[in-house]
Enzyme design. Structure first.
Site, PDB file in Angstrom:
ATOM      1  N   GLU A 168       0.834  -1.199   0.000  1.00 43.22           N
ATOM      2  CA  GLU A 168       0.000   0.000   0.000  1.00 43.22           C
ATOM      3  C   GLU A 168       0.871   1.254   0.000  1.00 43.22           C
ATOM      4  OE1 GLU A 168      -2.618   0.222   3.350  1.00 43.22           O
ATOM      5  OE2 GLU A 168      -3.572   2.063   2.659  1.00 43.22           O
ATOM      6  N   GLY A 169       1.888   1.249   0.865  1.00 41.01           N
ATOM      7  CA  GLY A 169       2.773   2.403   0.955  1.00 41.01           C
ATOM      8  C   GLY A 169       3.535   2.636  -0.342  1.00 41.01           C
TER       9      GLY A 169
END
Ligand SMILES: *[C@@H]1O[C@H](CO)[C@@H](O)[C@H](O)[C@H]1NC(C)=O
Ligand SMILES: *[C@@H]1O[C@H](CO)[C@@H](O)[C@H](O)[C@H]1NC(C)=O
Ligand SMILES: *[C@@H]1O[C@H](CO)[C@@H](O)[C@H](O)[C@H]1NC(C)=O
Ligand SMILES: *[C@@H]1O[C@H](CO)[C@@H](O)[C@H](O)[C@H]1NC(C)=O
Ligand SMILES: *[C@@H]1O[C@H](CO)[C@@H](O)[C@H](O)[C@H]1NC(C)=O
Length: 444
Positions: A168-169
């Site tokens: 996600e990051g």
């Protein structure tokens, strides 16, 4: 006799000429239409199933890619009504039903003949990560229901899955850097190039249930849980990406309340965000310049008009003022804002500031380096665009040369034929004239 003989010859050559003209027209006109066809556009759909809500992002890119990666742009963002899919733990079918209006919208945007080849993904983030920790059966049921709902549409559905925090990051990092043109740039030479003298930027993301920090460290990352590798537009990137589950704005507030509750009673709260307590966040602020902070970081501070490069002391003063205001004063200050947003204004903004200063270790000198962004060039900053962009690496390319090569050879054939035809007709006409003239003389 000669003129009568000449007439059939004239007719025959006219027929040959006519036939040649038709052939030339077929050869020239049909490929000409193909040759000027614009590059085919491909579409992709990504559902962002966050902890508080879901959105469908519709992307497109030209089928001919740049060093294997597509130049992706956002067509539309469709917000799904209702809460995040993790809220449907006890009513999984509801999670699927909610997605239909946005899928219908996508059907209107993606041309019918391309729908079956349009890759469609659903990525769930921290809300579902938490649900999986609480009860993995429920998490699987929710994913099964959303998959069933999407599967009813004629798309190339590639599955619903829970992203890891570092995925996600790092997809958020790709989005930020792609939109701010540090990965690829349209040059003055009118082509896409890898920008030479630009540094990539760090990315700070604040969701409802987790927060992510991602940047390109100078040294290789040893810890495999936080190291991510990407190859985009022909360049390799090694990133550090760390996601702190439970440190999203909503979960953090819940943790605070739970801590207060537990302090005042002996009740044991069983929740993955509690009792493990606070994790140590890394001191990283000095490791990267100009990070971009988006999603929750942007929304909370934008609400207080603090995303325009205000100094840390002004930010501090504004938040202190908000927290010391009465309910009536706040309502006067924010007449158009919902009651929950007013209620949470103090806690949410204090939490955001604390996270940036205590957690990520920004200080009065590094604070002005943070860029708060929400959208760039009509595209929302989040993980979905980066996800789509990385996935275009796997979607076969359609180089434009394959389209123009065939027409080019036909063009050459047509040109040769046209020239031959012109020479032939010229010869024929000359011959006809000479013959008529000579026959005329004959008759005299
Ligand atoms: C998890 O959810 C399933 C389905 O709702 C339920 O049958 C099961 O008892 C739950 N497990 C736990 C440990 O709560
Ligand atoms: C593709 O790769 C070449 C060679 O590495 C590079 O010069 C060019 O800038 C790259 N194109 C893009 C769009 O990054
Ligand atoms: C990496 O993640 C695994 C599984 O989540 C965990 O068991 C392990 O301790 C982590 N490693 C480090 C170095 O944090
Ligand atoms: C980039 O990564 C690929 C593997 O995906 C590797 O083959 C290649 O050598 C790397 N290039 C550079 C310049 O490090
Ligand atoms: C990015 O895409 C490649 C395919 O090109 C895939 O193998 C890789 O797993 C993706 N990266 C991540 C972090 O998902």
């Amino acid at each position: 006799m000669a003129p009568r003989l000449l007439r059939p010859v004239g007719c025959g050559s006219a027929a040959v000429l006519g036939l040649l003209t038709v052939v030339v027209f077929v050869l020239v006109l049909i490929p000409a239409k193909d040759a000027v066809l614009p590059t085919r556009i491909k579409y992709g759909l990504v559902f962002d199933a966050g902890s508080t809500h879901t959105s469908l992002y519709i992307y497109r890119w030209p089928a001919d890619k740049e060093n294997d990666t597509g130049i992706v742009s956002q067509v539309e963002a469709c917000p799904v009504a209702g809460p995040g899919i993790s809220s449907y733990a006890d009513d999984p079918a509801g999670a699927g039903a909610g997605l239909k209006p946005c899928l219908d919208r996508a059907m209107k945007i993606v041309p019918a003949e391309q729908q079956r080849e349009t890759p469609t993904y659903l990525g769930a983030t921290a809300g579902m990560r938490l649900l999986r920790e609480e009860n993995s059966t429920k998490a699987e049921q929710v994913l099964a229901e959303v998959s069933k709902a999407i599967g009813e549409y004629p798309m190339d559905f590639r599955g619903a899955r829970i992203l890891t925090g570092s995925e996600e990051g790092s997809f958020g990092w790709i989005t930020v850097n792609y939109l701010l043109e540090t990965l690829v740039k349209f040059s003055f030479a009118e082509k896409w190039e890898h920008p030479q003298d630009t540094e990539v930027l760090g990315a700070l993301d604040l969701g409802g249930a987790s927060t992510q920090i991602t940047f390109q460290p100078g040294v290789p990352v040893e810890d495999r849980n936080t190291s991510v590798f990407f190859r985009l537009y022909g360049t390799n990137y090694s990133l550090y990406s760390h996601s702190y589950l439970c440190y999203g704005q909503n979960q953090a507030l819940k943790m605070l309340l739970a801590a207060l509750h537990q302090a005042s009673s002996s009740a044991q709260i069983s929740h993955p965000c509690y009792p493990q307590g606070y994790q140590e966040t890394t001191t990283v602020a000095e490791l990267y310049d100009s990070p971009c902070a988006f999603s929750g970081f942007y929304h909370i501070l934008h609400f207080l008009n603090l995303t325009g490069g205000q100094s840390l002391s002004l930010v501090n003063a504004t938040i202190r003022k908000i927290c010391n205001s009465s309910w009536k004063q706040l309502q006067e200050l924010f007449p158009t804002v919902s009651r929950t947003q007013i209620r949470d204004a103090c806690t949410a903004s204090s939490y955001t500031l604390t996270l940036l200063l205590q957690g990520y270790k920004f200080n009065i000198t590094t604070w002005p380096n943070i860029h708060f962004i929400r959208q760039v060039a009509n595209a929302d900053v989040g993980w979905t665009l980066g996800y789509m962009l990385n996935l275009t690496n796997m979607i076969p390319s359609e180089p434009p040369t394959a389209l123009t090569e065939l027409p080019r050879s036909i063009w050459i054939a047509a040109t040769v034929l046209l020239a031959t035809m012109l020479i032939l007709s010229f010869c024929l006409l000359t011959a006809m004239c000479c013959q008529r003239n000579s026959s005329g003389y004959d008759q005299l």
